[in-house]
Design an enzyme around this catalytic site. Structure first.
Site, PDB file in Angstrom:
ATOM      1  N   ALA A 132      -1.850 -11.420  16.206  1.00 17.05           N
ATOM      2  CA  ALA A 132      -0.857 -11.295  15.132  1.00 17.05           C
ATOM      3  C   ALA A 132      -1.007 -12.445  14.145  1.00 17.05           C
ATOM      4  O   ALA A 132      -0.601 -13.580  14.425  1.00 17.05           O
ATOM      5  CB  ALA A 132       0.543 -11.294  15.745  1.00 17.05           C
ATOM      6  N   PRO A 136       4.785 -10.557   6.335  1.00 19.69           N
ATOM      7  CA  PRO A 136       5.170  -9.791   5.141  1.00 19.69           C
ATOM      8  C   PRO A 136       4.609 -10.378   3.842  1.00 19.69           C
ATOM      9  O   PRO A 136       4.303  -9.646   2.910  1.00 19.69           O
ATOM     10  CB  PRO A 136       6.695  -9.843   5.168  1.00 19.69           C
ATOM     11  CG  PRO A 136       7.033  -9.973   6.622  1.00 19.69           C
ATOM     12  CD  PRO A 136       5.932 -10.804   7.224  1.00 19.69           C
ATOM     13  N   GLU A 385      -9.062  -6.757   9.416  1.00 17.95           N
ATOM     14  CA  GLU A 385     -10.045  -7.827   9.686  1.00 17.95           C
ATOM     15  C   GLU A 385     -10.774  -8.239   8.407  1.00 17.95           C
ATOM     16  O   GLU A 385     -11.984  -8.481   8.403  1.00 17.95           O
ATOM     17  CB  GLU A 385     -10.999  -7.410  10.792  1.00 17.95           C
ATOM     18  CG  GLU A 385     -10.204  -7.123  12.061  1.00 17.95           C
ATOM     19  CD  GLU A 385     -11.012  -7.162  13.304  1.00 17.95           C
ATOM     20  OE1 GLU A 385     -12.012  -7.904  13.357  1.00 17.95           O
ATOM     21  OE2 GLU A 385     -10.627  -6.467  14.251  1.00 17.95           O
TER      22      GLU A 385
HETATM   23  C1  FAD Z   1      -3.537  -0.144  10.566  1.00 11.51           C
HETATM   24  C2  FAD Z   1      -3.573  -1.631  10.351  1.00 11.51           C
HETATM   25  C3  FAD Z   1      -3.805  -2.440  11.439  1.00 11.51           C
HETATM   26  C4  FAD Z   1      -3.799  -3.834  11.284  1.00 11.51           C
HETATM   27  N1  FAD Z   1      -3.974  -4.640  12.381  1.00 11.51           N
HETATM   28  C5  FAD Z   1      -3.785  -5.970  12.257  1.00 11.51           C
HETATM   29  C6  FAD Z   1      -3.779  -6.823  13.411  1.00 11.51           C
HETATM   30  O1  FAD Z   1      -4.031  -6.381  14.539  1.00 11.51           O
HETATM   31  N2  FAD Z   1      -3.480  -8.134  13.254  1.00 11.51           N
HETATM   32  C7  FAD Z   1      -3.194  -8.660  12.025  1.00 11.51           C
HETATM   33  O2  FAD Z   1      -2.908  -9.847  11.956  1.00 11.51           O
HETATM   34  N3  FAD Z   1      -3.220  -7.896  10.908  1.00 11.51           N
HETATM   35  C8  FAD Z   1      -3.505  -6.569  10.990  1.00 11.51           C
HETATM   36  N4  FAD Z   1      -3.500  -5.776   9.877  1.00 11.51           N
HETATM   37  C9  FAD Z   1      -3.264  -6.372   8.574  1.00 11.51           C
HETATM   38  C10 FAD Z   1      -4.515  -6.409   7.733  1.00 11.51           C
HETATM   39  O3  FAD Z   1      -5.437  -7.336   8.267  1.00 11.51           O
HETATM   40  C11 FAD Z   1      -4.088  -6.759   6.302  1.00 11.51           C
HETATM   41  O4  FAD Z   1      -3.400  -5.612   5.802  1.00 11.51           O
HETATM   42  C12 FAD Z   1      -5.231  -7.117   5.412  1.00 11.51           C
HETATM   43  O5  FAD Z   1      -5.754  -8.361   5.809  1.00 11.51           O
HETATM   44  C13 FAD Z   1      -4.831  -7.202   3.938  1.00 11.51           C
HETATM   45  O6  FAD Z   1      -3.700  -7.965   3.777  1.00 11.51           O
HETATM   46  P1  FAD Z   1      -2.486  -7.409   2.893  1.00 11.51           P
HETATM   47  O7  FAD Z   1      -2.156  -6.051   3.372  1.00 11.51           O
HETATM   48  O8  FAD Z   1      -1.395  -8.411   2.868  1.00 11.51           O
HETATM   49  O9  FAD Z   1      -3.082  -7.250   1.444  1.00 11.51           O
HETATM   50  P2  FAD Z   1      -3.219  -8.363   0.302  1.00 11.51           P
HETATM   51  O10 FAD Z   1      -3.776  -9.613   0.871  1.00 11.51           O
HETATM   52  O11 FAD Z   1      -1.901  -8.447  -0.389  1.00 11.51           O
HETATM   53  O12 FAD Z   1      -4.311  -7.706  -0.632  1.00 11.51           O
HETATM   54  C14 FAD Z   1      -4.003  -6.598  -1.510  1.00 11.51           C
HETATM   55  C15 FAD Z   1      -5.287  -6.262  -2.270  1.00 11.51           C
HETATM   56  O13 FAD Z   1      -5.740  -7.411  -3.024  1.00 11.51           O
HETATM   57  C16 FAD Z   1      -7.076  -7.773  -2.664  1.00 11.51           C
HETATM   58  N5  FAD Z   1      -7.230  -9.232  -2.669  1.00 11.51           N
HETATM   59  C17 FAD Z   1      -6.440 -10.144  -2.075  1.00 11.51           C
HETATM   60  N6  FAD Z   1      -6.919 -11.389  -2.279  1.00 11.51           N
HETATM   61  C18 FAD Z   1      -8.030 -11.256  -3.042  1.00 11.51           C
HETATM   62  C19 FAD Z   1      -8.976 -12.179  -3.598  1.00 11.51           C
HETATM   63  N7  FAD Z   1      -8.869 -13.478  -3.399  1.00 11.51           N
HETATM   64  N8  FAD Z   1      -9.995 -11.675  -4.319  1.00 11.51           N
HETATM   65  C20 FAD Z   1     -10.150 -10.323  -4.529  1.00 11.51           C
HETATM   66  N9  FAD Z   1      -9.265  -9.403  -4.037  1.00 11.51           N
HETATM   67  C21 FAD Z   1      -8.227  -9.863  -3.298  1.00 11.51           C
HETATM   68  C22 FAD Z   1      -7.266  -7.224  -1.257  1.00 11.51           C
HETATM   69  O14 FAD Z   1      -8.621  -6.986  -0.982  1.00 11.51           O
HETATM   70  C23 FAD Z   1      -6.463  -5.920  -1.335  1.00 11.51           C
HETATM   71  O15 FAD Z   1      -7.231  -4.913  -1.921  1.00 11.51           O
HETATM   72  C24 FAD Z   1      -3.568  -4.395   9.997  1.00 11.51           C
HETATM   73  C25 FAD Z   1      -3.380  -3.556   8.903  1.00 11.51           C
HETATM   74  C26 FAD Z   1      -3.370  -2.186   9.058  1.00 11.51           C
HETATM   75  C27 FAD Z   1      -3.145  -1.310   7.857  1.00 11.51           C
END
Ligand code: FAD
Length: 408
Positions: A132, A136, A385
């Site tokens: 984890a 949010p 990931e």
């Molecule tokens: C089904 C599912 C399972 C998951 N399992 C896990 C888990 O087991 N453990 C865990 O900790 N998390 C987990 N996650 C979370 C997942 O790792 C995150 O959703 C992911 O890392 C993206 O983070 P965010 O959703 O906050 O998007 P954001 O970080 O808000 O990004 C939104 C968009 O902006 C882009 N972006 C952000 N920063 C940059 C940058 N510097 N340059 C260019 N583009 C950028 C991203 O690529 C994305 O397209 C899971 C998510 C899902 C949907």
């Protein structure tokens, strides 16, 4: 020497997994897609026994060199994951004996911690683990996490909220597993304050508050977890880290975990992609359309060119994946290669499943077949990931020699 064939020592188990995929996973795939949040116990219990019979293996990279033996643990896992995901990617994520939490312990734990926390995966009953990090307000920017860990005598007191934890419910509620929680011991220190903590099932103050309803991989639970004055023993902080010292060692543990697991995400993506291509070619063959390999491109129909391009995408992504896991088995750092394999495979599976749906029209869109499901299952591989964008940044930094501060 690197070889792209399945090593003979791995083939036997892959053949057995393929049988499980055909006999057990494919028939159950639609049911568990329709019945999100129902736990596939038959599959879980069966796989627990099967993997137990196969030498008690776990589904997490061991990271422990076994001197004198050929190292093939990553290659083995990649082949298993690909075959299981060909069966069903959501059910694959319900495979016991490991998970992301186990990979985190393997990547960052001391030998005592590995012995203590990983032993449970080899017991009589299936056990899960999760990791984890996401909160949010902190996804891609993992350094922005706000969950805290405060030392109180012989314990750490954890507070915070974690979201989108794969297998969180199975790890904390359904089995005596654990979740590796990332928290900061010094909110003013950024990455240098981050550490990881093993929170075991049943620990007071750790509650699963929600299980997501999702687009794809619906048989895998994705949980929200709240930590409220959750106390864990001091020895549950992974690694031998001086807690007072500001160090990025704890943060590097996250990166080591991802380095180990990103090629496995790629393998999972490519299992789905292979399933989609095979389905497409079978349906075409039923209509008398066989792909005429070997003809000049100009003499092929557009349909044939599309199918061949899909196969090129699949194979090139698989080669990158095999290269990454082979290097990992050789204990060569694979930071860039792990990200490359995941970028390429994440792109390939999305494009291949989309194209297969497109080429088959109503047949691809219908819920009578699994292709529309594979199309939905595909996208996650480009998200979790590290999104495609974040992994591209990692590769670019590596190739160009930039630091995180110089290129973000
Ligand atoms: C089904 C599912 C399972 C998951 N399992 C896990 C888990 O087991 N453990 C865990 O900790 N998390 C987990 N996650 C979370 C997942 O790792 C995150 O959703 C992911 O890392 C993206 O983070 P965010 O959703 O906050 O998007 P954001 O970080 O808000 O990004 C939104 C968009 O902006 C882009 N972006 C952000 N920063 C940059 C940058 N510097 N340059 C260019 N583009 C950028 C991203 O690529 C994305 O397209 C899971 C998510 C899902 C949907």
């Amino acid at each position: 020497m690197i070889s792209f064939e399945i090593p003979e020592s791995i083939r036997q188990t892959v053949t057995m997994i393929e049988a499980v995929a055909i006999e057990m996973m494919r028939p159950a795939a639609r049911y568990f897609d329709d019945h999100e949040h129902e736990i596939p116990w038959d599959y879980i219990n069966f796989m627990h026994d099967v993997l137990g019979a196969a030498g008690g293996m776990t589904m997490a990279p061991s990271q422990t060199p076994e001197d004198g033996k050929p190292r093939q643990d990553y290659q083995q896992l990649a082949h298993y994951v690909e075959a299981l995901s060909w069966g069903d990617a959501g059910l694959y994520l319900c495979t016991p004996r490991g998970g992301l939490g186990a990979a985190a312990v393997a990547a960052s734990g001391t030998s005592e911690q590995k012995a203590k926390f990983l032993a449970r995966f080899k017991g009589d009953k299936p056990v899960f683990s999760a990791m984890a990090i996401t909160e949010p307000h902190a996804g891609s920017d993992t350094a922005a996490i706000k969950a805290t860990a405060v030392r109180d005598g012989a314990e750490w007191v954890l507070n915070g909220e974690k979201i989108f934890v794969t297998g969180g419910h199975k790890s904390l509620v359904d089995t005596p597993g654990f979740v590796v929680v990332w928290a900061t011991i010094d909110p003013s220190a950024g990455r240098k304050g981050i550490r990881s903590f093993v929170v075991e099932a049943g620990t007071p103050g750790c509650t699963v508050t929600k299980v997501e309803k999702k687009l794809g991989i619906r048989s895998s639970d994705t949980a929200s977890i709240v930590l409220q004055n959750c106390r864990v023993p001091i020895e549950n902080m992974l690694g031998k880290l001086e807690e007072q010292k500001r160090t990025t060692e704890g943060y590097k543990g996250v990166m080591r975990t991802f380095e180990a697991t990103r090629p496995l995400v790629a393998a999972s993506a490519l299992g789905i992609a292979r399933a989609a291509i095979e389905f497409l070619k079978e349906r075409l063959a039923e209509h008398g359309i066989d792909i005429r390999y070997g003809l000049p491109r100009s003499r092929l129909t557009n349909l044939e060119r599309e199918v061949i391009d899909m196969e090129i995408m699949l194979r090139s992504a698989w080669l990158l994946t095999i290269r990454a896991v082979w290097m990992a088995d050789e204990r060569v750092p694979i930071k860039a290669e792990a990200s490359m394999s995941k970028i390429k495979a994440g792109d390939a599976v999305v494009r291949i499943t989309q194209k297969a749906v497109e080429l088959l029209g109503p047949l691809g869109y219908s819920r009578e077949h699994l292709l529309e499901k594979w199309f939905r299952d595909a996208k996650i591989n480009d998200l979790y990931e590290g999104t495609g964008q974040i992994n591209r940044l990692i590769v670019a930094r590596r190739i160009l020699g930039y630091s995180r501060e110089e290129l973000s």
